[in-house]
Design a protein around this motif. Structure first.
Motif, short mmCIF file in Angstrom:
data_model
loop_
_atom_site.label_atom_id
_atom_site.label_comp_id
_atom_site.label_asym_id
_atom_site.label_seq_id
_atom_site.Cartn_x
_atom_site.Cartn_y
_atom_site.Cartn_z
N LEU A 246 -5.01 -17.98 -21.57
CA LEU A 246 -4.57 -16.84 -22.37
C LEU A 246 -5.65 -15.77 -22.43
N ALA A 247 -6.90 -16.18 -22.67
CA ALA A 247 -8.00 -15.22 -22.72
C ALA A 247 -8.23 -14.57 -21.36
N LEU A 248 -8.16 -15.36 -20.30
CA LEU A 248 -8.35 -14.81 -18.96
C LEU A 248 -7.23 -13.84 -18.60
N GLY A 249 -6.00 -14.19 -18.95
CA GLY A 249 -4.86 -13.30 -18.69
C GLY A 249 -4.99 -12.00 -19.45
N ALA A 250 -5.41 -12.08 -20.72
CA ALA A 250 -5.60 -10.86 -21.51
C ALA A 250 -6.71 -10.00 -20.92
N PRO B 135 -3.20 -6.86 -9.99
CA PRO B 135 -3.88 -7.36 -11.19
C PRO B 135 -2.94 -7.48 -12.40
N ILE B 136 -2.01 -6.55 -12.54
CA ILE B 136 -1.06 -6.66 -13.65
C ILE B 136 -0.17 -7.90 -13.48
N ILE C 99 -0.10 -10.98 -16.13
CA ILE C 99 1.14 -11.43 -16.75
C ILE C 99 1.42 -12.89 -16.40
N GLY C 100 1.18 -13.26 -15.14
CA GLY C 100 1.37 -14.65 -14.73
C GLY C 100 0.48 -15.60 -15.51
#
Length: 160
Positions: A14-18, A43-44, A48-49
């Motif tokens: 979650l932190a890496l995705g954010a 990157p988007i 999101i993935g």
């Protein structure tokens, strides 16, 4: 909380995705670019993935799902770590990082391959350096000459 320890992986994702999503959305991009796909698209999508996978993993863990221990590992956890090998490999990698600019990739890569083989137990002192030199030279030619990825040539640049 021990049975839900995999939530830590979910939080990390979650932190890496954010982070990836925030970085992608704040990128400075040339708006004169044509076409629907720009440098922000991948990157988007990755951000999101990562967020989706983090949420799905958290839901699975909270519903009782958990990862199974891999049965195929051939590691005896009662044996101590082989720190000699770890330190030799770390030294070889550090030496490669230091020597790649002055010596070039062909020489530093050969030292890396030979040093890794030695650290992992190979004691063929006549054969290993020749194989390491061949692998390093082949990698240099493929990446630098054929693929156009610039690698430092060092003193051999005039010869190659």
């Amino acid at each position: 909380m021990r049975e839900h320890s995999e939530l830590g992986v979910s939080l990390l994702l979650l932190a890496l995705g954010a982070l990836v999503l925030t970085d992608a959305l704040t990128m400075d991009v040339d708006i004169s670019q044509r076409g629907p796909i720009g440098p922000k698209t991948v990157p988007i999508a990755v951000g999101i993935g990562l967020l989706v996978i983090a949420v799905l993993l958290a839901i699975d863990v909270l519903r009782g799902g958990h990862g199974e221990a891999e049965g195929g590992e051939d590691i005896d956890l009662s044996e101590p770590a082989d720190w000699r090998t770890v330190l030799l490999l770390a030294g070889v990698f550090l030496a490669t990082a230091v020597l790649i600019d002055p010596l070039g990739f062909p020489v530093a890569g050969a030292l890396l391959f030979w040093g890794a083989a030695y650290a992992l137990g190979s004691r063929h002192f006549h054969r290993d350096p020749l194989i390491a030199a061949g692998i390093s030279l082949a990698a240099f030619i493929v990446f630098d000459r054929l693929l156009g990825v610039p690698l430092p040539g060092g003193p051999l640049m005039g010869v190659l």
